[in-house]
Design a protein around this motif. Structure first.
Motif, PDB file in Angstrom:
ATOM      1  N   GLU A  14      31.592 -14.863 -38.090  1.00  0.00           N
ATOM      2  CA  GLU A  14      32.520 -14.078 -38.745  1.00  0.00           C
ATOM      3  C   GLU A  14      31.619 -13.543 -39.659  1.00  0.00           C
ATOM      4  N   GLU A  15      30.617 -12.667 -39.519  1.00  0.00           N
ATOM      5  CA  GLU A  15      29.443 -12.307 -40.375  1.00  0.00           C
ATOM      6  C   GLU A  15      29.995 -11.494 -41.709  1.00  0.00           C
ATOM      7  N   GLN A  16      31.413 -10.919 -41.429  1.00  0.00           N
ATOM      8  CA  GLN A  16      31.937 -10.072 -42.702  1.00  0.00           C
ATOM      9  C   GLN A  16      32.127 -11.368 -43.711  1.00  0.00           C
ATOM     10  N   HIS A  17      32.139 -12.646 -43.572  1.00  0.00           N
ATOM     11  CA  HIS A  17      32.350 -13.449 -44.733  1.00  0.00           C
ATOM     12  C   HIS A  17      31.176 -13.650 -45.397  1.00  0.00           C
ATOM     13  N   PHE A  18      29.919 -13.440 -44.652  1.00  0.00           N
ATOM     14  CA  PHE A  18      28.673 -13.795 -45.342  1.00  0.00           C
ATOM     15  C   PHE A  18      28.438 -12.674 -46.257  1.00  0.00           C
ATOM     16  N   ASP A  19      28.852 -11.336 -45.544  1.00  0.00           N
ATOM     17  CA  ASP A  19      28.422 -10.062 -46.305  1.00  0.00           C
ATOM     18  C   ASP A  19      29.153 -10.283 -47.408  1.00  0.00           C
ATOM     19  N   VAL A  47      40.352 -23.974 -38.437  1.00  0.00           N
ATOM     20  CA  VAL A  47      40.747 -25.345 -38.505  1.00  0.00           C
ATOM     21  C   VAL A  47      42.116 -25.359 -38.557  1.00  0.00           C
ATOM     22  N   MET A  48      42.705 -24.415 -39.435  1.00  0.00           N
ATOM     23  CA  MET A  48      44.231 -24.403 -39.394  1.00  0.00           C
ATOM     24  C   MET A  48      44.957 -24.063 -38.341  1.00  0.00           C
ATOM     25  N   ILE A  49      44.196 -23.375 -37.465  1.00  0.00           N
ATOM     26  CA  ILE A  49      44.719 -22.985 -36.257  1.00  0.00           C
ATOM     27  C   ILE A  49      45.439 -24.192 -35.589  1.00  0.00           C
ATOM     28  N   TYR A  50      44.935 -25.266 -35.711  1.00  0.00           N
ATOM     29  CA  TYR A  50      44.997 -26.463 -35.071  1.00  0.00           C
ATOM     30  C   TYR A  50      46.462 -27.099 -35.564  1.00  0.00           C
ATOM     31  N   PHE A  51      46.906 -26.761 -36.763  1.00  0.00           N
ATOM     32  CA  PHE A  51      48.003 -27.553 -37.487  1.00  0.00           C
ATOM     33  C   PHE A  51      49.323 -26.358 -37.402  1.00  0.00           C
ATOM     34  N   ASP A  52      50.525 -27.288 -37.428  1.00  0.00           N
ATOM     35  CA  ASP A  52      51.790 -26.549 -37.819  1.00  0.00           C
ATOM     36  C   ASP A  52      51.767 -25.930 -39.093  1.00  0.00           C
ATOM     37  N   THR A  86      39.534 -18.002 -44.803  1.00  0.00           N
ATOM     38  CA  THR A  86      39.823 -18.721 -43.434  1.00  0.00           C
ATOM     39  C   THR A  86      39.463 -17.853 -42.308  1.00  0.00           C
ATOM     40  N   GLY A  87      39.837 -18.589 -41.274  1.00  0.00           N
ATOM     41  CA  GLY A  87      39.445 -17.963 -39.697  1.00  0.00           C
ATOM     42  C   GLY A  87      39.963 -16.640 -39.450  1.00  0.00           C
ATOM     43  N   HIS A  88      39.331 -15.890 -38.609  1.00  0.00           N
ATOM     44  CA  HIS A  88      40.045 -14.739 -38.396  1.00  0.00           C
ATOM     45  C   HIS A  88      41.404 -14.712 -37.706  1.00  0.00           C
ATOM     46  N   SER A  89      41.920 -15.760 -37.047  1.00  0.00           N
ATOM     47  CA  SER A  89      43.397 -15.723 -36.773  1.00  0.00           C
ATOM     48  C   SER A  89      44.243 -16.499 -37.880  1.00  0.00           C
ATOM     49  N   GLU A  90      43.657 -16.974 -38.810  1.00  0.00           N
ATOM     50  CA  GLU A  90      44.542 -17.481 -39.705  1.00  0.00           C
ATOM     51  C   GLU A  90      44.825 -16.861 -40.859  1.00  0.00           C
ATOM     52  N   SER A  91      45.939 -16.047 -40.703  1.00  0.00           N
ATOM     53  CA  SER A  91      46.441 -15.451 -41.924  1.00  0.00           C
ATOM     54  C   SER A  91      47.177 -16.341 -42.774  1.00  0.00           C
ATOM     55  N   ARG A 151      40.927  -9.148 -48.741  1.00  0.00           N
ATOM     56  CA  ARG A 151      40.777  -8.489 -47.416  1.00  0.00           C
ATOM     57  C   ARG A 151      40.931  -9.508 -46.361  1.00  0.00           C
ATOM     58  N   PRO A 152      41.269  -8.984 -45.280  1.00  0.00           N
ATOM     59  CA  PRO A 152      41.874 -10.033 -44.138  1.00  0.00           C
ATOM     60  C   PRO A 152      41.068 -11.425 -44.224  1.00  0.00           C
TER      61      PRO A 152
END
Ligand SMILES: C[S@@+](CC[C@H](N)C(=O)[O-])C[C@H]1O[C@@H](n2cnc3c(N)ncnc32)[C@H](O)[C@@H]1O
Length: 284
Positions: free
Chosen positions: A91-96, A232-237, A260-265, A277-278
């Motif tokens: 998720e390169e945009q995070h390092f940018d 990481v949080m995708i594995y949690f409720d 957070t990760g790309h699918s963890e809003s 941003r997302p």
């Protein structure tokens, strides 16, 4: 173990009840939500543990875990169930964003007298995320040498933390690291197993690794400028995610950033972070 035993193990059945017992323990201890769709995965991963221990079925395994006073097999079980997939500069945009927003702002705002800059890679797996942070800091923090930079990297999996701490990777793991950064920040070693790349001391001197279950109490008291808790949080409720988000908030300095990760809003979680941003949030 005899051939007959091995064949039997290949066929070891994981009943719904046994799966339920295992998933209840895993959820209670480390927040990971093993829904019924994960049953085959759990069976495949734990069959390796059964095989290693010479056990014939899952009842024996559950009993073994329960009665192991050292807790070692529980650790092994959690290690086996953790999904530690990661890669450098994921998720390169995070390092940018680190390079273009966070680091310049930190350098401009922070008084050098309080020269501490603190990062946390929470759920770092085998360390690629934390080393990517360290490379970004070394490359882009203005006057990096003048700051006291600390990067804490933690994970539930003791196997993963061991790899992270060693900081030695196969060439294929570094394919997302641009060649000039690879040359600058890794020493190449040759062994019977081929080339290996070892993170240089420039990076390692900023880093500290520890096994930490995010569900437990955290020993750190200091405030962080940046927390990465990605994929990481995708594995949690939802309730566990919400609790974690509030704990991250309390550990961030005002102005600090959570990735957070790309699918963890954070949608559906009540919080006071400012949306940047997302998947990027700032504590005002
Ligand atoms: C898919 S990896 C993500 C690695 C990295 N953050 C990334 O985005 O590439 C998920 C990591 O979360 C860790 N994890 C899962 N539950 C955890 C918990 N309760 N406490 C700490 N780490 C946990 C796993 O061991 C695994 O290494």
């Amino acid at each position: 173990m005899s051939m007959g035993n091995a064949l039997q193990l290949q066929q070891a059945l994981l009943s719904d009840e046994q799966f339920q017992t295992i998933s209840t323990v895993v959820h209670r201890l480390c927040g990971i939500n093993l829904h019924p769709g994960k049953k085959e995965l759990v069976k495949a991963r734990l069959t390796k543990r059964l095989r290693r221990l010479g056990l014939d079925d899952f009842d024996d395994y559950i009993e073994y875990v329960r009665s192991d006073p050292s807790g070692d097999e529980l650790t092994n079980m959690l290690d086996a169930l953790c999904t530690t997939l990661t890669h450098f500069f994921r998720e390169e945009q995070h390092f940018d964003h680190l390079e273009n927003q966070v680091l310049p702002e930190l350098a401009a705002r922070r008084d050098l007298a309080d020269g501490k800059i603190r990062f946390w890679s929470a759920g770092c797996a085998s360390g690629e995320e934390a080393y990517s942070m360290a490379i970004t800091v070394a490359e882009h923090l203005p006057n990096a040498a003048l700051w006291d930079v600390g990067i804490l990297a933690t994970d539930l999996s003791s196997d993963a933390i061991r790899i992270a701490q060693k900081g030695v990777y196969e060439g294929k793991c570094l394919k997302t690291v641009p060649p000039y950064l690879r040359a600058k920040y890794f020493d190449v070693t040759k062994s019977d197993l081929g080339h290996r790349y070892r993170a240089k001391n420039d990076l390692r001197s900023m880093m500290h690794f520890a096994r930490l279950n995010l569900m437990d109490s955290w020993p750190m008291r200091g405030e962080f400028d940046v927390i990465f808790c990605r994929n990481v949080m995708i594995y949690f409720d939802k309730a566990t995610q919400a609790d974690l988000i509030h704990r991250f908030w309390r550990l961030l300095r005002p102005g600090g950033t959570l990735f957070t990760g790309h699918s963890e809003s954070l949608t559906g979680i009540r919080h006071n972070f400012r949306y940047v941003r997302p998947t990027i949030y700032q504590r005002p």
